[in-house]
Enzyme design. Structure first.
Site, short mmCIF file in Angstrom:
data_model
loop_
_atom_site.label_atom_id
_atom_site.label_comp_id
_atom_site.label_asym_id
_atom_site.label_seq_id
_atom_site.Cartn_x
_atom_site.Cartn_y
_atom_site.Cartn_z
N HIS A 41 -36.48 -10.98 91.04
CA HIS A 41 -36.02 -12.19 90.93
C HIS A 41 -37.37 -12.96 90.17
O HIS A 41 -37.05 -14.27 89.76
CB HIS A 41 -35.43 -12.91 91.98
N SER A 94 -42.84 -14.92 97.25
CA SER A 94 -42.03 -13.69 96.68
C SER A 94 -42.87 -12.94 95.90
O SER A 94 -43.66 -13.09 94.84
CB SER A 94 -40.85 -14.26 95.78
N ASP A 153 -34.50 -5.68 94.23
CA ASP A 153 -35.39 -6.69 94.07
C ASP A 153 -36.77 -6.35 93.87
O ASP A 153 -37.78 -7.06 94.45
CB ASP A 153 -35.46 -7.85 95.18
#
Length: 463
Positions: free
Chosen positions: A103, A206, A133
């Site tokens: 993402h 992230s 992911d």
């Protein structure tokens, strides 16, 4: 010994115990570790094209939004512009391969990394896997500071862990905590047995690494659970062994290929455990077998309880699906099943799962097994309870919708129940597959749905 000496001894013992408790509760000192591993962590800057809708929403005055909401006609002449996003990544090899999240780099037109010496280098997206992911980046050059990879099996609940990343763009921020749980599945997802921690993660973290006390990477920081959008004490990281499996496939093939068994599954609860004469709730119950699937060809039946996968015990359905996700297609697996109160071993040869069907409990594969458009959905049959609740004799439940797919573009959502396609009744997953197989390009199909108890019709545009 007099009473004064006894009192002194008691006080000394109390102070010693208090000091020991204070020392034991003191936070772990990660300063040396941060200094050691920081060079292997980078900030990621991503340039993405804004959609026309995103661009317009930013430019429409708030007063108009209050009156008209988001239902605003977008001028066709308005050209998409670019926006920037940020995240983190880390080196896994000295020749320039880096791990980050899907993402973080999704829909990127340009990716740049910044090293801890402030150098900026353009990076190429080698491959990306939405389901786990995980994304793999590559930069030119050699002798990069690759981080050591840890053993996830040795990670225990309660152990201290450290995260380094760029929350809100503040690069090289460190936060620490403990492992709260392992093999955590979130919101029906079964592709990743997440590591849950209480490490403070925020946007920008992230794709960054999660370290154990030895400075080895044990996870890739991925997401948080929040009711406000900010950190609330629940953070989730992708186990590094899962990420490295994805990396191997992305390097070789540019995409991830998963195996397919062809069963619907559910957990064993207390009542079912008693009905199957199990000492405790364990195993995974097969509720349906897809015709002509590897499971059907192997002789698996509805009502079988899978107790072991290649000799590994199955505690719950998530365990079985995690094993399946980690097994390559064309592999022969051994399943120990409980049937008629007796154990038996059944061999099955896995095949390749359709690209648009997540391997999750209840999802029906084979949506691309016949000719027809790829809608980008995962479905399952309705349970008897759901049929009763919706007052239906059948239908298929949309479990997942791939972002950007045909179904998503036509506003089909998870939770919708499809009952008809172009006037053809859909009561089972096979009915759905047959109806979809007959759809032609450049047409719009009439799809009857039930959404939150209300019947509706959706025009599904086939491109």
């Amino acid at each position: 010994m007099n009473s004064r000496s006894i009192q002194k001894g008691m006080y000394a013992a109390v102070f010693t115990m208090a000091a020991a408790q204070t020392q034991a509760s003191a936070p772990v000192d990660f300063s040396n570790l941060v200094e050691q591993v920081s060079p292997g962590v980078v900030s990621v800057n991503v340039v993405k094209k804004m959609s026309q809708e995103e661009l317009l929403q930013q430019q429409v005055p708030e007063i108009l939004k209050r009156f008209f909401g988001n239902q605003i006609i977008i001028p066709q002449q308005r050209m998409p512009q670019e926006k920037t996003a940020y995240g983190s990544a880390f080196f896994i090899s000295r020749d320039g391969y880096l791990l980050t999240n899907h993402h973080v780099v999704e829909d990127a037109s340009k990716v740049t990394i910044m090293l801890n010496d402030r150098r900026e280098i353009d990076a190429k997206v080698v491959g990306s896997d939405e389901r786990t992911d995980v994304a793999l980046l590559k930069v030119e050059g050699n002798n990069y500071p690759a981080l050591a990879i840890g053993n996830i099996d040795q990670l225990k609940v309660g152990q201290p862990v450290l995260a380094i990343g760029s929350p809100f763009g503040f690069d090289y921020s460190a936060s620490a905590g403990i492992v709260s749980a392992k093999s955590r599945n979130m919101m029906g997802e079964t592709s990743v047995p997440f590591i849950q921690t209480d490490v403070a993660l925020n946007p920008g973290n992230s794709g960054g690494p999660l370290f154990n006390q030895q400075g080895q990477v044990v996870g890739v920081n991925s997401r948080i659970f929040s009711g406000t959008g900010g950190y609330m004490g629940l953070s989730f990281s992708i186990p590094v062994d899962v990420a490295m499996d994805v990396v191997d496939q992305l390097k070789k093939n540019g995409k991830v290929t998963r195996s397919y068994l062809g069963v619907m599954l559910q957990d064993i609860d207390r009542n079912l455990a008693e009905a199957y004469k199990l000492p405790k709730p364990e195993g995974s119950l097969i509720t349906q077998v897809t015709p002509n699937s590897p499971a059907a060809k192997a002789g698996l039946r509805s009502g079988d309880v899978i107790m072991k996968y290649n000799s590994s015990p199955i505690s719950r359905t998530a365990d079985l699906l995690n094993y399946l996700n980690r097994t390559s297609p064309a592999q022969v697996i051994q399943l120990e099943v409980l049937r008629d109160d007796k154990p038996r071993v059944i061999s099955a040869t896995l095949t390749t799962a359709p690209d648009d069907t997540p391997a999750k409990a209840g999802a029906t594969p084979a949506l691309t097994a016949r000719k027809g458009p790829v809608l980008g959905v995962a479905i399952r049959a309705l349970t008897e309870m759901e049929k009763s609740r919706f007052n239906l004799d059948g239908g298929v439940l949309i479990q997942d919708v791939t972002r950007g797919g045909l179904a998503a573009q036509s506003r089909i959502m998870p939770g919708d129940v499809i009952t008809q396609i172009n006037g053809k009744k859909v009561t089972t997953p096979n009915d759905f597959v047959d109806a979809v197989s007959g759809l032609q390009k450049n047409t719009v199909a009439r799809v009857a749905i039930v959404r939150e108890g209300q019947h509706a019709m959706i025009g599904l545009r086939i491109q």
